[in-house]
Scaffold this motif. Sequence first.
Motif, PDB file in Angstrom:
ATOM      1  N   LYS A 160      38.801  38.905  30.754  1.00  0.00           N
ATOM      2  CA  LYS A 160      37.984  38.130  31.691  1.00  0.00           C
ATOM      3  C   LYS A 160      36.564  37.971  31.153  1.00  0.00           C
ATOM      4  CE  LYS A 160      38.202  40.676  35.290  1.00  0.00           C
ATOM      5  NZ  LYS A 160      37.713  40.919  36.654  1.00  0.00           N
ATOM      6  N   THR A 161      35.927  36.876  31.567  1.00  0.00           N
ATOM      7  CA  THR A 161      34.539  36.600  31.212  1.00  0.00           C
ATOM      8  C   THR A 161      33.779  36.165  32.455  1.00  0.00           C
ATOM      9  OG1 THR A 161      35.158  35.897  28.982  1.00  0.00           O
ATOM     10  CG2 THR A 161      33.003  35.223  29.774  1.00  0.00           C
ATOM     11  N   ASN A 162      32.556  36.665  32.622  1.00  0.00           N
ATOM     12  CA  ASN A 162      31.701  36.275  33.741  1.00  0.00           C
ATOM     13  C   ASN A 162      31.049  34.935  33.399  1.00  0.00           C
ATOM     14  OD1 ASN A 162      29.609  35.979  35.666  1.00  0.00           O
ATOM     15  ND2 ASN A 162      29.481  38.196  35.923  1.00  0.00           N
ATOM     16  N   ILE A 163      31.467  33.873  34.060  1.00  0.00           N
ATOM     17  CA  ILE A 163      30.960  32.538  33.737  1.00  0.00           C
ATOM     18  C   ILE A 163      29.649  32.233  34.459  1.00  0.00           C
ATOM     19  CG2 ILE A 163      33.203  31.585  33.134  1.00  0.00           C
ATOM     20  CD1 ILE A 163      33.388  30.409  35.930  1.00  0.00           C
TER      21      ILE A 163
ATOM     22  N   GLU B 173      35.486  33.969  42.041  1.00  0.00           N
ATOM     23  CA  GLU B 173      34.825  32.729  41.649  1.00  0.00           C
ATOM     24  C   GLU B 173      33.958  32.893  40.402  1.00  0.00           C
ATOM     25  OE1 GLU B 173      35.464  29.859  42.974  1.00  0.00           O
ATOM     26  OE2 GLU B 173      36.859  30.810  44.381  1.00  0.00           O
ATOM     27  N   CYS B 174      33.582  34.131  40.086  1.00  0.00           N
ATOM     28  CA  CYS B 174      32.609  34.325  39.010  1.00  0.00           C
ATOM     29  C   CYS B 174      33.234  34.532  37.636  1.00  0.00           C
ATOM     30  CB  CYS B 174      31.698  35.507  39.334  1.00  0.00           C
ATOM     31  SG  CYS B 174      32.573  37.059  39.582  1.00  0.00           S
ATOM     32  N   CYS B 175      34.544  34.744  37.572  1.00  0.00           N
ATOM     33  CA  CYS B 175      35.169  35.054  36.284  1.00  0.00           C
ATOM     34  C   CYS B 175      36.247  34.039  35.926  1.00  0.00           C
ATOM     35  CB  CYS B 175      35.787  36.451  36.315  1.00  0.00           C
ATOM     36  SG  CYS B 175      34.608  37.776  36.568  1.00  0.00           S
ATOM     37  N   GLU B 176      36.487  33.898  34.638  1.00  0.00           N
ATOM     38  CA  GLU B 176      37.597  33.109  34.146  1.00  0.00           C
ATOM     39  C   GLU B 176      38.325  33.912  33.079  1.00  0.00           C
ATOM     40  OE1 GLU B 176      35.990  29.507  32.527  1.00  0.00           O
ATOM     41  OE2 GLU B 176      35.593  30.405  30.562  1.00  0.00           O
ATOM     42  N   ILE B 177      39.561  33.526  32.823  1.00  0.00           N
ATOM     43  CA  ILE B 177      40.386  34.209  31.823  1.00  0.00           C
ATOM     44  C   ILE B 177      40.017  33.674  30.442  1.00  0.00           C
ATOM     45  CG2 ILE B 177      42.732  34.629  31.015  1.00  0.00           C
ATOM     46  CD1 ILE B 177      43.650  34.254  33.921  1.00  0.00           C
ATOM     47  N   SER B 178      39.628  34.579  29.560  1.00  0.00           N
ATOM     48  CA  SER B 178      39.240  34.175  28.203  1.00  0.00           C
ATOM     49  C   SER B 178      40.358  34.367  27.188  1.00  0.00           C
ATOM     50  CB  SER B 178      38.005  34.963  27.754  1.00  0.00           C
ATOM     51  OG  SER B 178      38.226  36.354  27.848  1.00  0.00           O
ATOM     52  N   GLY B 179      41.398  35.072  27.568  1.00  0.00           N
ATOM     53  CA  GLY B 179      42.534  35.280  26.668  1.00  0.00           C
ATOM     54  C   GLY B 179      43.569  36.164  27.324  1.00  0.00           C
ATOM     55  N   PHE B 180      44.758  36.210  26.743  1.00  0.00           N
ATOM     56  CA  PHE B 180      45.805  37.064  27.302  1.00  0.00           C
ATOM     57  C   PHE B 180      46.824  37.413  26.231  1.00  0.00           C
ATOM     58  CE2 PHE B 180      47.405  32.754  27.844  1.00  0.00           C
ATOM     59  CZ  PHE B 180      48.738  32.857  27.454  1.00  0.00           C
ATOM     60  N   THR B 181      47.478  38.543  26.421  1.00  0.00           N
ATOM     61  CA  THR B 181      48.635  38.945  25.617  1.00  0.00           C
ATOM     62  C   THR B 181      49.696  39.445  26.586  1.00  0.00           C
ATOM     63  OG1 THR B 181      47.831  41.216  25.333  1.00  0.00           O
ATOM     64  CG2 THR B 181      47.196  39.610  23.642  1.00  0.00           C
TER      65      THR B 181
END
Length: 243
Positions: free
Chosen positions: A107-110, A85-93
């Motif tokens: 990942k980024t801690n939102i 619940e605390c992270c979201e995807i900020s980018g991918f390759t």
Amino acid sequence: MKAEGFYAINNEFLMNGPKGFQEYKMLENDIMFVRMDFPGVPEDGVTVTLDPCKKFVSVSAHVPKVHKHDLSHRKYLTFSGPGCECCEISGFTYQMAHGVLRLHLSKTNILDPQRPSCRYPRGGPHRLHYNRDPYHPALSGPVLMPHPNVCEGSTMAYESKQLQNGGLYVRLDMPGVPKDNFNVSVSSGRVKVTGQAPAVSHDSGGRFYSGDVAMLSAPVDVPSRGIKTIIKNGCIRLIIPTV
């Protein structure tokens, strides 16, 4: 085949290396690595899309019918993400090669942007499917599992078809094996295929496939050049003539 059953529940020809259809690993710099086996998928046959919620990516892939004797085309569909619940995807390759997709998800801690993203959501690594050991004994057994991400077409790594002229058509999945790393031999009427898949990116290791895939009508040694092979995207197809 070992006495206790198949070496890997995902592929009866996998003799050595990481098992399972997928492999997950947490890397430094808040990056999550995912290996997914999509045998048969060409390099341009996969689509990865970030969901608007940024909690997961959807992955779809298509395998066209390569030969007229293929039972059908195949389609894959799955999802991947940090699962917390605390992270979201900020980018991918991602990279698709030899029937294997490798994803790198940033990942980024939102909840607290000043802190790094969590490495062990949902109570620790023992509860995370993507921290499971790809050499775990539970991934070996006497029963083969269908590929969980196939939504259309064959879910198994092996298919065969008796031809009208008495020959045999065989399709084998050996994801990760480059075209030049396959070998076909015939001894005492047994048709054997081997394949070496090198470790790429953050794979936990390379993989070695080997197995008898067909029996000729007579127990003889014949030149393997009489067997027609079609090798594409981690799959080898054999057209085995009558003796």
